[in-house]
Design a protein around this motif. Structure first.
Motif, PDB file in Angstrom:
ATOM      1  N   LEU A 119       0.797  -1.225   0.000  1.00 13.13           N
ATOM      2  CA  LEU A 119       0.000   0.000   0.000  1.00 13.13           C
ATOM      3  C   LEU A 119       0.829   1.275   0.000  1.00 13.13           C
ATOM      4  O   LEU A 119       0.487   2.234  -0.685  1.00 13.13           O
ATOM      5  CB  LEU A 119      -0.945   0.011   1.193  1.00 13.13           C
ATOM      6  CG  LEU A 119      -2.133  -0.922   1.060  1.00 13.13           C
ATOM      7  CD1 LEU A 119      -2.943  -0.951   2.336  1.00 13.13           C
ATOM      8  CD2 LEU A 119      -3.025  -0.494  -0.096  1.00 13.13           C
ATOM      9  N   VAL A 123       1.756   1.401  -4.416  1.00 15.23           N
ATOM     10  CA  VAL A 123       0.541   2.041  -4.927  1.00 15.23           C
ATOM     11  C   VAL A 123       0.654   3.533  -4.663  1.00 15.23           C
ATOM     12  O   VAL A 123       0.995   3.953  -3.572  1.00 15.23           O
ATOM     13  CB  VAL A 123      -0.714   1.464  -4.218  1.00 15.23           C
ATOM     14  CG1 VAL A 123      -1.961   2.153  -4.699  1.00 15.23           C
ATOM     15  CG2 VAL A 123      -0.797  -0.038  -4.444  1.00 15.23           C
ATOM     16  N   SER A 124       0.348   4.307  -5.661  1.00 12.58           N
ATOM     17  CA  SER A 124       0.415   5.756  -5.508  1.00 12.58           C
ATOM     18  C   SER A 124      -0.946   6.268  -5.054  1.00 12.58           C
ATOM     19  O   SER A 124      -1.897   6.344  -5.826  1.00 12.58           O
ATOM     20  CB  SER A 124       0.815   6.396  -6.848  1.00 12.58           C
ATOM     21  OG  SER A 124       0.886   7.788  -6.703  1.00 12.58           O
ATOM     22  N   LEU A 125      -1.022   6.584  -3.754  1.00 14.52           N
ATOM     23  CA  LEU A 125      -2.262   7.084  -3.176  1.00 14.52           C
ATOM     24  C   LEU A 125      -2.075   8.515  -2.721  1.00 14.52           C
ATOM     25  O   LEU A 125      -0.961   8.963  -2.466  1.00 14.52           O
ATOM     26  CB  LEU A 125      -2.677   6.225  -1.973  1.00 14.52           C
ATOM     27  CG  LEU A 125      -2.943   4.747  -2.245  1.00 14.52           C
ATOM     28  CD1 LEU A 125      -3.124   4.006  -0.940  1.00 14.52           C
ATOM     29  CD2 LEU A 125      -4.176   4.591  -3.118  1.00 14.52           C
ATOM     30  N   GLY A 126      -3.164   9.230  -2.581  1.00 12.63           N
ATOM     31  CA  GLY A 126      -3.099  10.594  -2.068  1.00 12.63           C
ATOM     32  C   GLY A 126      -2.795  10.595  -0.579  1.00 12.63           C
ATOM     33  O   GLY A 126      -2.851   9.571   0.106  1.00 12.63           O
ATOM     34  N   ALA A 129      -5.833   9.490   1.685  1.00 16.18           N
ATOM     35  CA  ALA A 129      -6.076   8.045   1.610  1.00 16.18           C
ATOM     36  C   ALA A 129      -4.990   7.279   2.363  1.00 16.18           C
ATOM     37  O   ALA A 129      -5.275   6.316   3.081  1.00 16.18           O
ATOM     38  CB  ALA A 129      -6.135   7.592   0.157  1.00 16.18           C
ATOM     39  N   THR A 130      -3.739   7.713   2.213  1.00 21.05           N
ATOM     40  CA  THR A 130      -2.641   7.055   2.910  1.00 21.05           C
ATOM     41  C   THR A 130      -2.795   7.177   4.424  1.00 21.05           C
ATOM     42  O   THR A 130      -2.608   6.206   5.164  1.00 21.05           O
ATOM     43  CB  THR A 130      -1.287   7.667   2.483  1.00 21.05           C
ATOM     44  OG1 THR A 130      -1.172   7.571   1.063  1.00 21.05           O
ATOM     45  CG2 THR A 130      -0.123   6.950   3.125  1.00 21.05           C
ATOM     46  N   ILE A 133      -5.647   4.877   5.570  1.00 22.30           N
ATOM     47  CA  ILE A 133      -5.227   3.475   5.581  1.00 22.30           C
ATOM     48  C   ILE A 133      -4.292   3.215   6.760  1.00 22.30           C
ATOM     49  O   ILE A 133      -4.416   2.216   7.462  1.00 22.30           O
ATOM     50  CB  ILE A 133      -4.554   3.099   4.242  1.00 22.30           C
ATOM     51  CG1 ILE A 133      -5.611   3.073   3.133  1.00 22.30           C
ATOM     52  CG2 ILE A 133      -3.842   1.755   4.347  1.00 22.30           C
ATOM     53  CD1 ILE A 133      -5.051   2.950   1.739  1.00 22.30           C
TER      54      ILE A 133
END
Length: 173
Positions: A119, A123-126, A129-130, A133
Motif C-alpha cells: 500500500l 501504490v500511488s495514493l493521495g 487516503a494514505t 489506511i
C-alpha cells in the motif's frame, strides 16, 4: 514456563480483605474471619518498601497519623502480598492468560509488513487516503489484541506490528 506467568488481576489494591496484624495478635478480629480461607501475611503499610506497579488503576491510598500525611502511593501501585494474592487467585480459579506464540506474532508482523509494502510503496495514493489506511491499520493492530485479551484472555504484543506498519508508512511516504 521458566517461573513466569501473566497474572489475571481481579482488581486494584484493596480488592482482597485485609486484617491488621495488631487485631490478629490481640484477637479482636471477627470470629470466622479465617475459616476456610487462605491467609497471606505481608506488609501493606504505605511506608513499606514492598510495592509494585501493576496494570490495575484504583484509588490513591495514604496513611495519615497525627494529621500528617506520611506517604501517598501511585494509583497503580499494589502491595507485594496482594500481587501474590492475585497470582494465587489466577491459579486456583484457572483464570490463566494465554500468550501468543512467538511465531504467531512474527507472522502477523510479516503480514503487516507486506500489507504496508504493497500500500505505501507500490501504490500511488493521495495523502488523505494514505493517512486513512495507516489509521485503519493502527486501529486494527491495537484493536485485535485488545479484543483477544478482553474476550479470550489471550495476550498478544502490539509493538512489533505497529513498529512495522509505522516504518512502512514513513518509508513509503
Amino acid at each position: 514456563q521458566q517461573g513466569f506467568m501473566l497474572i489475571n488481576y481481579t482488581g486494584a489494591a484493596g480488592t482482597y480483605p485485609r486484617v491488621p496484624f495488631g487485631k490478629v495478635v490481640r484477637g479482636t478480629f471477627e470470629p470466622g474471619t479465617f475459616t476456610n480461607k487462605i491467609v497471606l501475611i505481608g506488609n501493606t503499610h504505605s511506608t513499606g518498601h514492598d510495592f509494585y506497579s501493576t496494570p490495575m488503576v484504583g484509588h490513591l491510598e495514604s496513611d495519615i497519623r497525627a494529621g500528617v500525611e506520611i506517604a501517598t502511593m501511585s494509583a497503580n501501585v499494589m502491595p507485594g502480598v496482594e500481587v501474590h494474592a492475585n497470582m494465587l487467585d489466577t491459579v486456583l480459579h484457572d483464570r490463566y492468560i494465554g500468550e501468543a506464540h512467538s511465531s504467531t506474532v512474527l507472522w502477523l508482523t510479516l503480514l503487516v509488513g507486506v500489507f504496508g509494502l504493497l500500500l505505501f510503496w507500490m501504490v500511488s495514493l493521495g495523502t488523505v487516503a494514505t493517512l486513512l489506511i495507516y489509521g485503519g491499520g493502527v486501529a486494527l493492530s491495537i484493536g485485535i489484541p485488545v479484543y483477544l485479551f478482553f474476550e479470550r484472555s489471550w495476550f498478544m504484543p502490539v509493538f512489533d506490528p505497529l513498529l512495522m506498519l509505522s516504518a512502512q508508512f514513513v518509508g513509503g511516504t
